[in-house]
Scaffold this motif. Structure first.
Motif, PDB file in Angstrom:
ATOM      1  N   GLN A 382       0.837  -1.190   0.000  1.00 56.98           N
ATOM      2  CA  GLN A 382       0.000   0.000   0.000  1.00 56.98           C
ATOM      3  C   GLN A 382       0.880   1.251   0.000  1.00 56.98           C
ATOM      4  O   GLN A 382       2.105   1.168   0.043  1.00 56.98           O
ATOM      5  N   LYS A 383       0.266   2.422  -0.030  1.00 58.30           N
ATOM      6  CA  LYS A 383       1.012   3.670  -0.134  1.00 58.30           C
ATOM      7  C   LYS A 383       1.959   3.891   1.035  1.00 58.30           C
ATOM      8  O   LYS A 383       3.113   4.285   0.846  1.00 58.30           O
ATOM      9  N   ASP A 384       1.492   3.622   2.249  1.00 59.60           N
ATOM     10  CA  ASP A 384       2.296   3.948   3.424  1.00 59.60           C
ATOM     11  C   ASP A 384       2.485   2.763   4.360  1.00 59.60           C
ATOM     12  O   ASP A 384       2.901   2.929   5.501  1.00 59.60           O
ATOM     13  N   ARG A 385       2.160   1.558   3.897  1.00 60.18           N
ATOM     14  CA  ARG A 385       2.309   0.397   4.766  1.00 60.18           C
ATOM     15  C   ARG A 385       2.296  -0.868   3.930  1.00 60.18           C
ATOM     16  O   ARG A 385       1.962  -0.851   2.737  1.00 60.18           O
ATOM     17  N   GLU A 408       5.916  -0.958   8.036  1.00 60.52           N
ATOM     18  CA  GLU A 408       5.927   0.337   7.338  1.00 60.52           C
ATOM     19  C   GLU A 408       7.040   0.487   6.320  1.00 60.52           C
ATOM     20  O   GLU A 408       6.999   1.414   5.497  1.00 60.52           O
ATOM     21  N   THR A 409       8.041  -0.380   6.340  1.00 58.33           N
ATOM     22  CA  THR A 409       9.182  -0.210   5.437  1.00 58.33           C
ATOM     23  C   THR A 409       9.562  -1.541   4.796  1.00 58.33           C
ATOM     24  O   THR A 409       9.232  -2.622   5.295  1.00 58.33           O
ATOM     25  N   TYR A 440       0.762  -1.742  -6.868  1.00 64.18           N
ATOM     26  CA  TYR A 440       0.781  -0.336  -6.446  1.00 64.18           C
ATOM     27  C   TYR A 440       2.112   0.344  -6.764  1.00 64.18           C
ATOM     28  O   TYR A 440       2.149   1.378  -7.432  1.00 64.18           O
ATOM     29  N   ASN A 441       3.218  -0.221  -6.276  1.00 60.46           N
ATOM     30  CA  ASN A 441       4.530   0.406  -6.460  1.00 60.46           C
ATOM     31  C   ASN A 441       5.439  -0.601  -7.149  1.00 60.46           C
ATOM     32  O   ASN A 441       6.259  -1.264  -6.519  1.00 60.46           O
TER      33      ASN A 441
END
Length: 606
Positions: A382-385, A408-409, A440-441
């Motif tokens: 996800q965007k931040d997790r 988170e990373t 997503y990324n």
């Protein structure tokens, strides 16, 4: 006055009186009992119609003449007389209250067939209808009568649904209608538009066997102002109940034919045995009411019943049909829809969070179950997790979730996938393969998987079903000097089916899908955030997984899909657990004085 004119005067006068005479005050069931004749080609019991044969239809038909009722919703199984109920209403309109009518069937071909083989023969067989039917002016899709016309339409033909004002609208088998009519809107909405010129005295009748909970007839039933069910009295205690499948008693060990002969119904109040011979009397004494006991009709009145009420179905027939269909999902769906008149909601298609929480394995979080063969992981980016799940696999693709969570990373993803997980006896396990979502990324995911290629692979959900569940592709990233990066396209729908099928297995069956003790509710809700629904793609209807609500989180479901793919990719289907060999004790031989090696200074170097 000429003699010729005198001889015709009585006939003319009688004809005038016949035209001016108001119609009899009859309900639909009373009219059908007097004037309806059933065709031998299409009816199981041809001849004069008798509502006493199917008493439950009386309340439905008579609601058509109830001024409080504008719309009738009949949620029904097959073969209980639902279509004939609709036909009786149409016949009543022609004979008693002539006004424009529209009858809609699922497609235009069925509309033509029904008009030729059921509706027109109905008009010809009944004298009360024949004298009003203009067969020489009628076409298959437009029947002409004294003072009215009846359009026979297909839901897939927008032309047949438009441009004609109608007062009476009849819609048969609405769950089989296409979602749209050509390039137009929902065919039911198009048909309803035609009733706008009769805002105060229109009547709408829709009936169907249900399919899914989001299908048209079930949604109409849910939206009814009053929901009526047919209550019948027990022949022993007199208490009124609806017929329920769970009250049919039979021996599951018998063959289907023997079940047909021995099954019976048990009263839920007195436990009295109810036989098939009791049913006709019970049906004649029954009444439509709400569970609270009200018989009041309202503007939108719904009626629901199952096939147990049918005079042509025995209790044993229902039990036998269930036994023969329960192991095949398609056949079980037909039983649920066509016999029980309920929407198809088997847990193979729709999951429930309680079902997940009930599938505890007896192991605490982080503990690897006994007889585990390998571990796999899944990561949803996800965007931040990052959501992750780690699952242990054993024979028969039995699996246990041993850990899930959020980090988170990327380094934290690497850490959680590379620490050891131990069984109760201290055996260490490591994640053999982790599938990481690249949707997503993609760039960062590819970088991560290239650097950790010994245990991580990048995946992407396929837009369409794949013939082999997943497909390996190679991509190049010339700007970074990387070529031949592995990317797996994964059929997510297949693995969601896999998870839902495994969830319904019994605890002692091989191949179950389990979670650790005290699993959290959020995980269970996310794993069950989707359900399988039918969608129209072109002319083909397909089943696809969709979120139950618009913004439902399904990250853990995706993680479990990826973990299942990883296990499949490693060949878990074909693996067998090998018992660890016991450490062999060293063989010690007691030295003898007669044998000394040259190293010990013996007499011989041998």
């Amino acid at each position: 006055m000429p003699e010729k004119a005198k001889s015709k005067w009585p006939d003319w006068l009688a004809s005038a009186f016949q035209v001016l005479r108001p119609p009899e005050k009859l309900t639909v069931s009373e009219w059908a009992d007097r004037y309806r004749v059933l065709d031998s080609k299409s009816a199981a019991e041809p001849g004069q119609w008798s509502t006493d044969r199917t008493p439950y239809l009386r309340g439905i038909m008579d609601s058509f003449t109830d001024p409080r009722v504008e719309e009738i919703i009949f949620l029904k199984p097959t073969q209980v007389g639902g279509t004939e109920c609709l036909n009786n209403m149409l016949g009543y309109v022609v004979a008693q209250d002539p006004n424009p009518a529209l009858v809609v069937y699922p497609h235009i071909e069925l509309a033509k067939f029904t008009s030729e083989n059921r509706l027109q023969p109905m008009m010809e067989l009944s004298p009360a209808l024949q004298e009003r039917f203009h067969s020489n002016q009628s076409k298959d899709l437009e029947l002409q009568f004294d003072g009215m016309y009846a359009v026979i339409a297909g839901a897939n033909s927008p032309a047949s649904l438009s441009s004609r004002p109608i007062r009476f609208l009849f819609m048969d088998e609405v769950d089989k209608y296409p979602r749209t009519s050509g390039k137009e809107a929902d065919p039911r909405s198009l048909a309803r538009e035609r009733t706008k010129t009769f805002p105060f005295n229109k009547k709408i009748m829709q009936t169907s066997t249900p399919t899914l909970r989001n299908g048209p007839i079930w949604q109409a039933w849910e939206g009814a102002d009053v929901k009526l069910q047919y209550y019948v009295p027990c022949p022993h205690c007199g208490q009124f109940h609806t017929f329920k499948f769970k009250q049919i008693r039979f021996d599951k060990a018998l063959e289907p034919e023997d079940i047909k002969a021995t099954a019976y119904y048990e009263c839920e109040s007195c436990n009295g045995i109810i036989r098939d011979a009791h049913k006709p009397t019970m049906l004649r004494a029954g009444e439509w009411r709400t569970p609270e006991g009200s018989t009041m009709r309202k503007r939108k009145t719904g009626f629901w019943m199952n096939a147990i009420y049918s005079p042509w179905v025995r209790f044993g027939d229902v039990a036998s049909e269930f036994i023969t269909s329960k192991r095949v999902p398609e056949e079980l769906m037909n039983f649920i829809n066509s016999w029980l008149a309920e929407p198809w909601e088997n847990t193979q298609i729709k999951l429930n969070s309680d079902k997940v929480l009930d599938k505890t394995s007896g192991y605490d979080e982080g503990i690897v179950p006994d007889r585990t063969i390998l571990l796999t992981g899944g990561v949803d980016v996800q965007k931040d997790r990052f959501y992750y799940s780690i699952r242990a696999w054993s024979e028969g693709m039995t699996s246990h979730n041993i850990r899930h969570g959020v980090v988170e990373t990327w380094p934290q993803v690497e850490d959680v996938m590379n620490i050891s997980y131990c069984s109760r006896d201290g055996t260490e396990y490591f994640v053999n393969l982790c599938a990481v979502d690249s949707g997503y990324n993609a760039d960062d995911t590819y970088d991560f998987c290239v650097k950790n290629s010994e245990w991580a692979v990048s995946i992407k959900g396929a837009n369409n079903p794949l013939p082999a569940k997943y497909k390996l592709t190679k991509i190049d990233r010339e700007e970074k000097g990387m070529y031949g990066i592995s990317l797996y396209l994964v059929d997510g729908g297949y693995y969601k089916d896999f998870i839902s099928n495994r969830l319904v297995r019994k605890p002692d069956e091989t191949g179950g899908w389990f979670v650790y003790e005290d699993c959290d509710l959020e995980y269970a809700e996310q794993v069950t955030a989707e359900e399988k629904v039918k969608e129209k793609r072109g002319r083909v209807e397909v089943e696809v997984w969709r979120p139950k609500t618009a913004h439902a989180d399904n990250h853990y479901l995706d993680c479990e899909v990826y973990a299942a793919f990883a296990a499949d990719c490693l060949g878990i289907r074909y693996m067998r657990y090998e018992e660890p060999e016991e450490a062999s004790k060293p063989q010690t031989e007691k030295p003898t004085e007669s044998k000394k090696s040259w190293l010990q200074g013996g007499d011989s170097w041998l």
